[in-house]
Design a protein around this motif. Structure first.
Motif, mmCIF file in Angstrom:
data_model
loop_
_atom_site.group_PDB
_atom_site.id
_atom_site.type_symbol
_atom_site.label_atom_id
_atom_site.label_comp_id
_atom_site.label_asym_id
_atom_site.label_seq_id
_atom_site.Cartn_x
_atom_site.Cartn_y
_atom_site.Cartn_z
ATOM 1 N N ASP A 71 0.809 -1.184 0.082
ATOM 2 C CA ASP A 71 -0.012 -0.138 0.185
ATOM 3 C C ASP A 71 0.855 1.217 0.021
ATOM 4 N N ASP A 72 1.743 1.005 0.519
ATOM 5 C CA ASP A 72 2.850 2.200 0.762
ATOM 6 C C ASP A 72 3.470 2.606 -0.644
ATOM 7 N N ALA A 86 7.860 14.509 -0.879
ATOM 8 C CA ALA A 86 7.974 14.843 0.498
ATOM 9 C C ALA A 86 9.431 15.644 0.789
ATOM 10 N N SER A 87 9.409 16.921 1.268
ATOM 11 C CA SER A 87 10.735 17.701 1.425
ATOM 12 C C SER A 87 11.333 17.018 2.906
ATOM 13 N N ASP A 88 12.806 17.482 2.749
ATOM 14 C CA ASP A 88 13.368 16.928 4.118
ATOM 15 C C ASP A 88 12.997 17.643 5.394
ATOM 16 N N PHE A 123 11.987 4.132 9.468
ATOM 17 C CA PHE A 123 11.289 4.972 10.118
ATOM 18 C C PHE A 123 11.060 6.163 8.971
ATOM 19 N N ARG A 124 11.941 6.693 8.230
ATOM 20 C CA ARG A 124 11.950 7.724 7.296
ATOM 21 C C ARG A 124 11.048 7.501 6.222
ATOM 22 N N ASP A 125 11.208 6.176 5.805
ATOM 23 C CA ASP A 125 9.975 5.781 4.853
ATOM 24 C C ASP A 125 8.554 5.548 5.076
ATOM 25 N N ALA A 129 5.864 8.076 3.499
ATOM 26 C CA ALA A 129 4.838 7.744 2.518
ATOM 27 C C ALA A 129 3.471 8.173 3.223
ATOM 28 N N GLY A 130 3.361 8.379 4.482
ATOM 29 C CA GLY A 130 2.009 8.999 4.926
ATOM 30 C C GLY A 130 2.049 10.580 4.595
#
Length: 424
Positions: A71-72, A86-88, A123-125, A129-130
Motif C-alpha cells: 500500500d505504501d 516530501a521535502s526533508d 522509520f523515514r520511509d 509515505a504518510g
C-alpha cells in the motif's frame, strides 16, 4: 490514548533491551513482490515487521506487514503521478511528530529503534509515505467531498435517536507495575488484550492476575452511573461496545484493563417529540383536491395551484405535534415528507400535505448554550450538558473527515485494483 500506549510500548522495548533480530534465511535484498515494477524486498519486510512489533501494533504479522508495504508503494506511485514529493523539512517534522507521541525526541526514538535492529531509513520511509499520501488526498479528494444539509440533518437525527449511555457494567483487571517491572506488566496486559475473547476469559484472567479485591468476584464491578467514572476514563468506556476489552491503561504503579459487560442508556429529553411542517388546502370538491394532489410533488407546488384563491383557503404551519388538532395529527401521522391526505367534507374537500417531519430538538436550531459553573478560584468555566447536541458545524466537520477517510480508502483500493502486482 495512542500517545500513552506508544510511550508505554517504547518504554517496554527499552527496558527489555530491544527486540531480538529475526531475519529470515536467504538473501535479505531478494525482491518478494513487485508493485508497478517497484520491488519490495525481504529486508524491507523484516524491517517493517520489527518496526510494527516495537510499536505493539495489532497487525505486526508477516502478511499484514507485506500488505502495508504494498500500500505504501501505491501511495508513492499516486504521489509520483501527481508530482508530489516530501521535502526533508516535511519528513523531519513528521519524524518529530511521530516520536513525540512516545514523549521522545527523534534522536532518542531512532536510537531505541536501532537497539531493536530497525534502521532510521525504515522509520523515514514509513513517515514519508504518510506525508505524500496526505497531500494526494488533500489535492485529489478533498475538493470532491461535500457535506449537504440533508446529510447533516440525518446525522443529527441519528444522534438524537441513539440512547445516551447513562450506566455501565464493568469488570476490571489491575496488574501491579512496581518500579522496574513496568515493561513486564504492559507485556502481560497486551497479551491479555489479544487473547481475551469473552467475559469468561476476562474473568479467569482477573482471578489469576488482578491485584484488587474484585479479583474474587472475577473482576466484576456493580452497575454504576457513567458520571461516577473519572472524566478521563469516560470517553474510553463510551468508545467500547459490550463484550469488548479496553486497551491497557497506565496508572501509577499499575496497568489497568476494563471489560464492558453491558450498558444502559436513555434518550435525550425531548428526543421523541416532533415538529411538523404541513399545508392545509381547502378546495371546492373532492375531485379537484385529488387532481391537485396528483400534480403536486412538494408543498411549494400547492401554492402554485392556489394562485388567485383567497389566502384563508391555504395555510402552511410549523407546529409541535401537541399543538396540532387531533383530527389533522392523525392524518399526518401516516404521511412521509411530501405525501398528501385528502378527505371529503360534505360537498367540499380538505387536502393535507406533510412538508417535513423532524425532531423537536433538531428543529430548535443550534446547540444549546452550556450552563456556567464556577471554579474554586471564582472563575467561570463551561460545564458541558450531556443532553446538549453538538454544534452543527462541529458535526459537519466530523462528517467531512469521515467522508474524506472513506474516499481515501476507496482510492487506495482503486490503485490496488489497477496496479500490476506480481511475485518473481
Amino acid at each position: 490514548m495512542r500517545r500513552i500506549l506508544l510511550g508505554a510500548a517504547m518504554a517496554a522495548m527499552l527496558a527489555a533491551g530491544g527486540v531480538a533480530p529475526a531475519f529470515a534465511q536467504g538473501n535479505p535484498f531478494q525482491p518478494l513482490v513487485y508493485v508497478n515494477d517497484s520491488a519490495v524486498t525481504r529486508y524491507e519486510l523484516e524491517q517493517r515487521i520489527r518496526f510494527l512489533q516495537i510499536l505493539r501494533a495489532p497487525d505486526a504479522d508477516r502478511a499484514s506487514a507485506e500488505q502495508a508495504l504494498i500500500d505504501d508503494r501505491l501511495r508513492l506511485f499516486a504521489a509520483n503521478q501527481m508530482g508530489i514529493t516530501a521535502s526533508d523539512a516535511q519528513i523531519d517534522a513528521g519524524l518529530a511528530e511521530f516520536a513525540g507521541r512516545a514523549n521522545l525526541g527523534v534522536e532518542e526514538f531512532t536510537r531505541a529503534l536501532a537497539q531493536a535492529g530497525v534502521e532510521q531509513q525504515t522509520f523515514r520511509d514509513f513517515v514519508a509515505a504518510g506525508i505524500v499520501w496526505r497531500e494526494v488526498v488533500r489535492q485529489r479528494l478533498v475538493p470532491q467531498v461535500q457535506v449537504s444539509d440533508a446529510e447533516l440533518d440525518q446525522e443529527m437525527q441519528r444522534l438524537i435517536e441513539t440512547p445516551r449511555i447513562t450506566h455501565v457494567a464493568l469488570s476490571e483487571l489491575i496488574i501491579p507495575a512496581p518500579p522496574g517491572q513496568e515493561a513486564q506488566a504492559m507485556g502481560l496486559a497486551e497479551s491479555l488484550v489479544q487473547s481475551v475473547r469473552s467475559e469468561a476469559d476476562f474473568a479467569a484472567a482477573a482471578r489469576q492476575h488482578s491485584a484488587t479485591p474484585s479479583a474474587e468476584e472475577s473482576g466484576r464491578l456493580p452497575w454504576m452511573p457513567l458520571e461516577n467514572l473519572p472524566p478521563s476514563l469516560r470517553p474510553i468506556i463510551l468508545s467500547m461496545k459490550p463484550g469488548q476489552i479496553s486497551q491497557p491503561l497506565t496508572v501509577e504503579g499499575a496497568v489497568v484493563l476494563f471489560f464492558l459487560r453491558d450498558s444502559r442508556g436513555a434518550l435525550r429529553p425531548g428526543a421523541r417529540e416532533q415538529v411538523l411542517d404541513y399545508v392545509r388546502f381547502r378546495l371546492a370538491s373532492l375531485a379537484e383536491a385529488n387532481r391537485i394532489a396528483a400534480l403536486s410533488d412538494s408543498c411549494a407546488d400547492l401554492f402554485v395551484h392556489a394562485r388567485g384563491l383567497p389566502p384563508e383557503q391555504i395555510q402552511r404551519q410549523t407546529l409541535p405535534q401537541g399543538q396540532i388538532p387531533a383530527s389533522e395529527a392523525l392524518r399526518l401521522a401516516v404521511l412521509d415528507d411530501n405525501e398528501t391526505s385528502v378527505v371529503s367534507q360534505g360537498g367540499a374537500a380538505e387536502l393535507l400535505m406533510l412538508c417535513k417531519r423532524q425532531s423537536a430538538l433538531l428543529a430548535s436550531g443550534a446547540a444549546a448554550e452550556a450552563p456556567v459553573a464556577v471554579t474554586a478560584e471564582g472563575e467561570t468555566a463551561a460545564a458541558p450538558d450531556p443532553d446538549t447536541l453538538p454544534d452543527r458545524e462541529e458535526m459537519r466537520s466530523q462528517i467531512f473527515s469521515r467522508k474524506v477517510g472513506q474516499a481515501a480508502d476507496n482510492y487506495l483500493a482503486e490503485l490496488r485494483a489497477n496496479a500490476i502486482i506480481r511475485r518473481p
